[in-house]
Design a protein around this motif. Structure first.
Motif, mmCIF file in Angstrom:
data_model
loop_
_atom_site.group_PDB
_atom_site.id
_atom_site.type_symbol
_atom_site.label_atom_id
_atom_site.label_comp_id
_atom_site.label_asym_id
_atom_site.label_seq_id
_atom_site.Cartn_x
_atom_site.Cartn_y
_atom_site.Cartn_z
ATOM 1 N N GLU A 126 0.822 -1.202 0.000
ATOM 2 C CA GLU A 126 0.000 0.000 0.000
ATOM 3 C C GLU A 126 0.857 1.253 0.000
ATOM 4 O O GLU A 126 2.020 1.244 0.410
ATOM 5 C CB GLU A 126 -0.925 0.021 1.219
ATOM 6 C CG GLU A 126 -0.203 -0.001 2.556
ATOM 7 C CD GLU A 126 -1.165 -0.034 3.736
ATOM 8 O OE1 GLU A 126 -2.315 -0.490 3.564
ATOM 9 O OE2 GLU A 126 -0.770 0.410 4.825
ATOM 10 N N SER A 138 1.012 -0.809 -10.246
ATOM 11 C CA SER A 138 0.994 -2.052 -11.017
ATOM 12 C C SER A 138 2.412 -2.499 -11.363
ATOM 13 O O SER A 138 2.769 -3.672 -11.178
ATOM 14 C CB SER A 138 0.183 -1.856 -12.301
ATOM 15 O OG SER A 138 0.206 -3.019 -13.091
ATOM 16 N N THR A 141 4.275 -3.686 -8.238
ATOM 17 C CA THR A 141 3.827 -5.006 -7.803
ATOM 18 C C THR A 141 4.482 -6.106 -8.631
ATOM 19 O O THR A 141 4.940 -7.123 -8.090
ATOM 20 C CB THR A 141 2.296 -5.111 -7.910
ATOM 21 O OG1 THR A 141 1.686 -4.109 -7.070
ATOM 22 C CG2 THR A 141 1.814 -6.491 -7.468
ATOM 23 N N SER A 167 -3.275 -11.789 -7.298
ATOM 24 C CA SER A 167 -3.190 -10.367 -6.939
ATOM 25 C C SER A 167 -4.596 -9.820 -6.729
ATOM 26 O O SER A 167 -5.417 -9.814 -7.651
ATOM 27 C CB SER A 167 -2.477 -9.594 -8.054
ATOM 28 O OG SER A 167 -2.456 -8.205 -7.766
ATOM 29 N N ASP A 169 -7.006 -6.578 -5.362
ATOM 30 C CA ASP A 169 -6.903 -5.123 -5.321
ATOM 31 C C ASP A 169 -8.067 -4.502 -4.552
ATOM 32 O O ASP A 169 -9.216 -4.928 -4.694
ATOM 33 C CB ASP A 169 -6.901 -4.577 -6.755
ATOM 34 C CG ASP A 169 -6.696 -3.073 -6.800
ATOM 35 O OD1 ASP A 169 -5.530 -2.641 -6.856
ATOM 36 O OD2 ASP A 169 -7.697 -2.332 -6.772
ATOM 37 N N THR A 171 -7.816 -0.842 -4.174
ATOM 38 C CA THR A 171 -7.352 0.537 -4.334
ATOM 39 C C THR A 171 -8.527 1.511 -4.364
ATOM 40 O O THR A 171 -9.573 1.227 -4.951
ATOM 41 C CB THR A 171 -6.533 0.670 -5.633
ATOM 42 O OG1 THR A 171 -5.392 -0.194 -5.533
ATOM 43 C CG2 THR A 171 -6.058 2.091 -5.848
ATOM 44 N N ARG A 178 -2.969 -3.522 -2.339
ATOM 45 C CA ARG A 178 -2.954 -4.847 -2.946
ATOM 46 C C ARG A 178 -2.667 -5.923 -1.889
ATOM 47 O O ARG A 178 -1.917 -5.683 -0.946
ATOM 48 C CB ARG A 178 -1.876 -4.952 -4.029
ATOM 49 C CG ARG A 178 -2.139 -4.173 -5.300
ATOM 50 C CD ARG A 178 -3.084 -4.907 -6.237
ATOM 51 N NE ARG A 178 -3.330 -4.120 -7.446
ATOM 52 C CZ ARG A 178 -2.648 -4.244 -8.561
ATOM 53 N NH1 ARG A 178 -1.666 -5.125 -8.637
ATOM 54 N NH2 ARG A 178 -2.941 -3.500 -9.611
ATOM 55 N N SER A 275 -7.181 -8.057 -9.275
ATOM 56 C CA SER A 275 -6.662 -6.855 -9.930
ATOM 57 C C SER A 275 -6.692 -7.005 -11.449
ATOM 58 O O SER A 275 -6.592 -8.115 -11.985
ATOM 59 C CB SER A 275 -5.229 -6.568 -9.458
ATOM 60 O OG SER A 275 -4.376 -7.638 -9.785
ATOM 61 N N SER A 278 -3.673 -8.806 -12.887
ATOM 62 C CA SER A 278 -3.299 -10.109 -12.329
ATOM 63 C C SER A 278 -3.107 -11.125 -13.447
ATOM 64 O O SER A 278 -3.931 -11.225 -14.365
ATOM 65 C CB SER A 278 -4.375 -10.608 -11.357
ATOM 66 O OG SER A 278 -4.055 -11.897 -10.867
#
Length: 474
Positions: A126, A138, A141, A167, A169, A171, A178, A275, A278
């Motif tokens: 985060e 992104s 990650t 993954s 998310d 957000t 994430r 996400s 992902s």
């Protein structure tokens, strides 16, 4: 006008035919009903247990889950109303069926990662968007996943790809958030303590690597030297305390609560979903895709122990991979407190701490080197650093027996390194300690071999807890 009878109007033949038809419909309906009942019974016989237990105390829930089948019962936390939490023991498939039927704003569920249980490698990532307008979450990650996949292969020889990392998310306009779950086939960490050591070591190496020139980087971590420094530098974000990694290193504590798939924090509309970027490939085992994603998102769910390998990590020079056995599960420690007063060898100090944290209660006491006491609590999260209780992470108090002072610290990553202003122990306690020092210290059991250390009210400190006290010790 005279009334015409049914027989006269329809005729005997038509009426008999209709009666036969109705009889046949009833037979078929009964047959279909019996068939469905048989299917339901068969599903219940072959499917997961429908047990559902609700508890107000985490220790009770963990004990019930632990007494069930080794890989069927799971402990969840449901948050509701003003932050109250209820602990629920159920098979994950049953919990999902119930949870997905809840209104969207009431899906505030967490998984309890039991202390000592096998777990997948997991991350909480985060950063605040206002302080990091140019950060590409992104890309960051994906870089982080590649870094840890490379270390997986280097340390244990298991290939790890982005397609094996789920993954999730949540957000918002304010914060990038994430959750990552590494789902390497038939591979888990022995427990989240080993996973935490692994994460913290690599994160430390990343920090150190950026301080070195390219010629000496490989000496610290040969794997990191294969990544561009610019890419590793992008993993750092701006916070109110300066530059930090966007990895929360404080989520590897005992009996950690970790938000589950499709859940949100209470009062917020930030549900965890897959996400957009992902690359995870869901197993074809599941006919219900949503159920499959939920089960794969669980950190400590072990549907099958066949061919399961558990990873151990002490440091980069001490790694191991062992085959799962029942003995591994027996090492799981479930802290179940009896309804009795929690005490250390220093009851007067216990009372002093209780007066500070009221109405909170002492959950456990730990001793270090016969000179430091650590206190963890139930229903007390007030942090002097932020001037209010933490929403999720707990706090603890440290008592320095040599200097006769006590101070508060906390597990929250944002409060790392914080110590409250020290409080001197009352004169009465200091006097008794000075008068009976030899007796007291000689009566404290050896943490490596004692019955008191194994009771519910006293826990010997372990190696990973040394950094918690963060004071100079003899």
């Amino acid at each position: 006008m005279s009334k015409i009878s049914k027989n006269t109007f329809y005729g005997k033949t038509l009426i008999e035919s209709h009666a036969q038809h109705q009889s046949r419909v009833r037979e078929l309906s009964s047959s279909i009903h019996d068939s469905e009942e048989a299917k339901i019974k068969r599903r219940r016989l072959l499917g997961p247990s429908e047990f559902w237990g609700e508890f107000w105390r985490q220790q009770e829930a963990l004990l019930v889950a632990d007494q069930g089948s080794s890989n069927s019962m799971h402990t969840f936390v449901l948050q509701y109303d003003e932050g109250y939490r209820k602990f629920i023991v159920a098979h994950p498939e049953i919990y999902w069926l119930v949870d997905e039927s809840r209104p969207k704003d009431q899906r505030c569920s967490y998984e309890v990662i039991p202390d000592g249980s096998p777990c997948h490698l997991y991350f909480d990532l985060e950063f605040g968007k206002d302080l990091n307008p140019s950060s590409d979450g992104s890309k960051m990650t994906k870089t982080l996943i590649d870094v840890f996949c490379a270390h997986f292969l280097e340390h244990w020889g298991f290939p790890c790809r982005r397609s094996e990392v789920l993954s999730l998310d949540s957000t918002t306009d304010v914060k990038f958030s994430r959750h990552l779950v590494f789902r390497v086939k038939n591979v888990m960490f022995k427990n989240n303590k080993h996973a935490g050591r692994f994460v913290k070591t690599i994160c430390s190496n990343i920090r150190q690597s950026l301080l070195l020139d390219n010629a000496t980087r490989s000496a610290v971590d040969n794997i990191l030297s294969r990544f561009h420094k610019e890419d590793l530098a992008e993993l750092f974000i701006n916070t109110t305390k300066g530059k930090e990694l966007f990895v929360d290193e404080g989520v590897y504590t005992r009996n950690r609560h970790f938000r589950i798939y499709k859940s949100t924090k209470l009062g917020k509309n930030s549900h965890l979903t897959v996400s957009d970027d992902s690359e995870y490939i869901l197993s074809t085992t599941y006919t219900n895709k949503e159920l499959g994603l939920f089960l794969d998102s669980l950190i400590s769910y072990v549907p099958s122990t066949k061919n399961l390998i558990l990873l151990e990590y002490q440091d980069k020079n001490s790694v191991d991979a062992i085959k799962y056995s029942k003995e591994c599960l027996s090492q799981r420690r479930v802290y179940v407190r009896a309804e009795k007063k929690i005490e250390s060898p220093y009851p007067d100090i216990d009372k002093f701490i209780l007066d500070i944290v009221k109405p909170g209660k002492i959950r456990e006491v730990k001793l270090l080197n016969n000179s430091v006491l650590l206190y963890a609590f139930i229903d007390h999260r007030y942090c002097a650093n932020i001037g209010r209780p933490h929403k999720s992470n707990g706090v603890y108090w440290v008592v320095d027996l040599n200097n006769k002072v006590a101070f508060q610290k906390c597990y929250d990553h944002d409060c790392a390194g914080f110590k409250s202003a020290p409080r001197e122990l009352p004169e009465k306690i200091c006097f008794e300690m000075d008068k009976e020092t030899d007796i007291l210290l000689s009566s404290v059991p050896d943490p490596q071999d004692c019955s008191l250390c194994q009771t519910d009210n006293f826990v010997a400190l372990e190696d990973d807890d040394l950094e918690l006290a963060n004071i100079d010790l003899p």
